[in-house]
Design an enzyme around this catalytic site. Structure first.
Site, PDB file in Angstrom:
ATOM      1  N   LYS A  81      29.559  47.251  45.680  1.00 28.55           N
ATOM      2  CA  LYS A  81      30.767  47.899  46.191  1.00 28.55           C
ATOM      3  C   LYS A  81      30.523  49.399  46.268  1.00 28.55           C
ATOM      4  O   LYS A  81      30.168  50.035  45.269  1.00 28.55           O
ATOM      5  CB  LYS A  81      31.925  47.637  45.229  1.00 28.55           C
ATOM      6  CG  LYS A  81      32.986  46.748  45.795  1.00 28.55           C
ATOM      7  CD  LYS A  81      34.158  46.739  44.858  1.00 28.55           C
ATOM      8  CE  LYS A  81      35.239  45.840  45.361  1.00 28.55           C
ATOM      9  NZ  LYS A  81      36.377  45.817  44.462  1.00 28.55           N
TER      10      LYS A  81
HETATM   11  C1  E4P Z   1      39.267  44.846  45.739  1.00 27.21           C
HETATM   12  O1  E4P Z   1      38.101  44.524  45.820  1.00 27.21           O
HETATM   13  C2  E4P Z   1      39.887  45.525  44.592  1.00 27.21           C
HETATM   14  O2  E4P Z   1      39.284  45.083  43.403  1.00 27.21           O
HETATM   15  C3  E4P Z   1      41.351  45.207  44.433  1.00 27.21           C
HETATM   16  O3  E4P Z   1      41.826  44.323  45.394  1.00 27.21           O
HETATM   17  C4  E4P Z   1      42.192  46.400  44.136  1.00 27.21           C
HETATM   18  O4  E4P Z   1      43.526  46.016  44.060  1.00 27.21           O
HETATM   19  P1  E4P Z   1      44.663  46.835  43.339  1.00 27.21           P
HETATM   20  O5  E4P Z   1      45.314  47.701  44.351  1.00 27.21           O
HETATM   21  O6  E4P Z   1      45.602  45.801  42.820  1.00 27.21           O
HETATM   22  O7  E4P Z   1      44.010  47.635  42.236  1.00 27.21           O
END
Ligand code: E4P
Length: 212
Positions: A81
């Site tokens: 990521k």
């Molecule tokens: C995506 O890969 C992220 O881990 C995640 O969806 C972030 O979501 P949030 O806005 O609930 O932190």
């Protein structure tokens, strides 16, 4: 549509490992678990045959690429990521050239998604919930990115991220999004409906009466 579990919790992953297509983690999810990061990541990759996203913490290109190479050694199914931005796009391009899979994260605009795809990102993650939280329209962004990717035949796959509720999953599927990454609580809700429970209850009661 593929469903990934958006969590770093091993109990949640163990319970649903046979039904999910992958896992996404982020530094906040990992921090909640209070376990050493590298061991946790290795265990998640062992439990889930599909892609497992793990995020770099560096902000400069060299640091991102260095961390990505280390993370990629953990298991074959690790996806790196990379936070969106100038450095992130450069790092993505370098990693794509090395054959390392990437998930460009924290995407909030169609141009960010376009640049990530041009750099060769394997996945791109628009955060629909965080957009909706600020009275925006997260699903409109998803529709725009899908149209742009289709216009140019990009192979980059869109992951609907920051999913807050079942409705987000329905809307993602209606738009034809290839993947949604969904928190455990919402995945569990996808299976349930009060009328299903009521129906089962009635059938069982009738079966008991019929069987005497
Ligand atoms: C995506 O890969 C992220 O881990 C995640 O969806 C972030 O979501 P949030 O806005 O609930 O932190």
């Amino acid at each position: 549509m593929k469903i990934y579990l958006d969590t770093a919790n091993l109990d949640e992953i163990r319970e649903l490992a046979d039904l999910i297509d992958g896992v996404t983690t982020n530094p906040s999810l990992v921090a909640k678990e209070g376990r050493p990061f590298w061991d946790l990541l290795a265990e998640i990759c062992r439990l889930v045959p599909g892609p497992v996203s793990a995020e770099v913490a560096a902000l400069d290109v060299e640091g991102m690429v260095r961390q990505a190479r280390e993370l990629a050694k953990v298991a074959d199914n690790v996806v790196i990521k990379i936070p969106m931005g100038l450095a992130g796009v450069r790092a993505t391009k370098r990693l794509a050239a090395e054959g390392i899979s990437t998930n460009v994260t924290l995407v909030f605009s169609p141009t960010q998604a376009l640049l990530a795809a041009k750099a060769g990102a394997t996945y791109v993650s628009p955060f629909v919930g965080r957009i909706d939280d600020r009275a925006g329209d997260g699903m409109e962004l998803v529709a725009q990115i899908l149209e742009i990717y289709s216009n140019y035949g990009f192979a980059t796959q869109l992951i609907v991220a920051s999913v807050r509720h079942v409705r987000h999953v329905v809307e993602a599927a209606l738009l034809g999004a290839p993947i949604a990454t969904v928190p455990y609580r919402v995945v569990r809700q996808l299976f349930d409906h009060p009328l299903t429970d009521l129906g089962i209850e009635r059938f069982l009661a009738d079966w008991k009466r019929a069987a005497g």
